[in-house]
Design an enzyme around this catalytic site. Structure first.
Site, short mmCIF file in Angstrom:
data_model
loop_
_atom_site.label_atom_id
_atom_site.label_comp_id
_atom_site.label_asym_id
_atom_site.label_seq_id
_atom_site.Cartn_x
_atom_site.Cartn_y
_atom_site.Cartn_z
CB THR A 143 -0.88 -0.01 1.28
OG1 THR A 143 -1.49 -1.28 1.37
CG2 THR A 143 -1.92 1.07 1.25
NE ARG B 87 9.94 -11.52 0.42
CZ ARG B 87 10.30 -11.84 1.65
NH1 ARG B 87 11.35 -12.60 1.85
NH2 ARG B 87 9.63 -11.41 2.69
CB VAL C 16 6.00 8.14 14.72
CG1 VAL C 16 5.13 8.53 15.91
CG2 VAL C 16 7.21 7.34 15.18
N GLY D 195 -11.64 -3.70 6.70
CA GLY D 195 -10.23 -3.55 6.35
C GLY D 195 -9.45 -2.64 7.28
CE LYS E 187 2.23 3.40 14.48
NZ LYS E 187 0.79 3.26 14.27
N GLY F 152 -2.53 4.46 5.80
CA GLY F 152 -3.11 4.64 4.47
C GLY F 152 -2.04 4.96 3.45
N1 HSE Z 1 -1.89 -0.54 12.05
C1 HSE Z 1 -1.59 0.83 12.34
C2 HSE Z 1 -2.84 1.52 12.86
C3 HSE Z 1 -1.09 1.61 11.17
O1 HSE Z 1 -3.90 0.91 12.98
O2 HSE Z 1 -2.74 2.70 13.17
C4 HSE Z 1 0.34 1.36 10.91
O3 HSE Z 1 1.11 1.60 12.03
#
Ligand code: HSE
Length: 443
Positions: A13, A45, A135, A190, A208, A309
């Protein structure tokens, strides 16, 4: 001047988003960077993604399956690592550094666990490792902490830094649903992965937070010392009671410098937290992220945006690419240090164990509805020097012999609360495990 040559590892993505943003905004980006930024090679890959990519861009930009080929390619100036996870990312990043290449990465797990090794290797080679995208996705929080707030002594940071859990908590509160039901819905939409463990158990947020804490306080990244607690055991009942008392429950990452009397050190903790519903951050809903920074000169600042995103994260990746392009020829001694402080100015202030953390609490006790129960509980709290801020008792139904007792406390030391909780739990009139959620005023 010839465009800087970028090697992109990972066509997921964020990789695809980076490709599109670089292409769409190339004129602006060139104008800001002072030269073009060109993807010269891609490693993926996944054969299907590689084929789709090649069909889109033609054969001009080679797509290889073996990322090692990319990091060893002498034509590449900057390696962008977007595969996530610790291995093979760690090996590839260290090899790119050893080959004298700058690195841009969105990999929070890698930096939270191996940042010290990676930044040291980069310093020795005189290259940059840039990680804005690691982050809070598109929010430029690394830039803000490292440069915008550089005049300040940072006091604390509190952030909603995981969108999946914030989406789940928002839905639980908004629709009064339980955790398991909302998780399934989040997976269907999703927002949550099929294995959601890292998100729902607070690990992603702790990665983070560990990075932000290191930058804020000039300490090494120390993920192993972080307290990590997720939202999987949170009950809709507590969200409802919190609301009645004027609070929202958010999964917060909190890091705070504690000084003065008592334990000196840094708090580093991720856990569900009650915060006053009137705070701006309490109103950050859905999958959005937000970070509050309290600092001595500027006061309180708040950073809000999309934490994940394709293009929000690509926005941060490309910002790093522009930064590195500008710095490429600069003297390494005059760059912004990886963790904001010069290596010889780093601090060894310890990370505090949770028993020494100061915080307030929300307690929910299921108790027998009979005389003297409340007074026995409040006596235990008083004996541990814990001051009560508010008490709420549910009115019992007709013939019901038990009720919920909700207590909000003022700030105390967590170790003291643990002792009081053990004594309260031992009372025969306390009929179920006590629910304990930390509470912060964020004032
Ligand atoms: N999976 C993380 C979230 C995004 O739901 O914020 C990537 O760190």
């Amino acid at each position: 001047m010839k465009a800087i040559q970028v090697g992109l590892i990972g066509l997921g993505t964020v990789g695809a988003g980076t490709f599109h943003v670089l292409q769409r905004n190339q004129a602006e980006i060139r104008g800001r960077a002072g030269r073009g930024i060109e993807i010269a090679m891609v490693a993926a890959r996944n054969a299907e993604r590689a084929k789709a990519y090649q069909a889109q861009v033609g054969d001009g930009v080679p797509c290889v399956a073996d990322a090692q080929e990319l990091v060893d390619n002498p034509a590449i100036d900057i390696v962008v690592e977007l595969i996530g996870g610790v291995e093979p990312a760690r090996t590839l990043v260290l090899r790119a550094i050893a080959n004298g290449k700058h690195v841009v990465t969105a990999n929070k797990a890698l930096l939270a666990l191996h940042g010290t090794e990676i930044f040291e290797a980069a310093r020795e080679k005189g290259v940059v490792v840039a990680f804005e995208a690691a982050v809070a996705g598109g929010i430029p929080i690394i830039k803000a902490l490292r440069e915008g707030l550089t005049a300040n002594r940072i006091e604390w940071i509190a952030g909603i830094i995981n969108g999946t859990t914030n989406f789940i908590l928002s839905e639980m509160r908004g629709k009064g649903l339980d955790f398991a039901t909302v998780l399934k819905e989040a997976q269907r939409l999703g927002y949550a992965e099929s294995d959601p463990t890292f998100d729902i158990e607070g690990v992603d947020a702790a990665h983070k937070l560990t990075i932000m804490s290191a930058i804020a306080f000039g300490v090494p990244v120390q993920f192993d010392k972080a307290h990590v607690e997720g939202i999987s055991s949170l009950q809709a009942t507590d969200i409802k009671y919190a609301e009645q008392l004027g609070y929202r429950i958010k999964l917060l990452g909190i890091t705070r410098r504690r000084q003065g009397s008592g334990s000196q050190g840094i708090e580093l903790r991720v856990h569900p937290t009650l915060i006053p519903a009137t705070r701006l951050i309490a109103n950050v809903e859905g999958a959005m992220n937000a970070v509050v920074v309290q600092a001595d000169a500027v006061g309180t600042t708040l950073y809000y945006g999309k934490g994940a995103g394709a293009e929000p994260t690509a926005s941060a990746v490309v910002a790093d690419l522009v930064d590195v392009t500008r710095l490429h020829t600069a003297d390494p001694d005059h760059r912004v240090p990886h963790l904001a402080f010069q290596p010889d100015a780093m601090s060894d202030t310890p990370i505090l164990p949770m028993a020494e953390v100061h915080t307030a609490f929300y307690l929910r006790l299921v108790v027998a509805d009979q005389p003297g129960v409340l007074s026995r509980i409040t006596t235990i709290l008083a004996e541990h020097d814990i001051s009560i801020d508010a008490v709420l008792q549910r009115e019992s139904g007709e013939g019901e012999r038990q009720t919920d007792l909700i207590i909000l406390t003022h700030d105390t030391v967590e170790g003291r609360m643990n002792e009081a909780l053990a004594r309260m739990q031992g009372l025969p009139t306390v009929l179920a495990p006590i629910v304990r959620i930390r509470k912060e005023e964020l004032a």
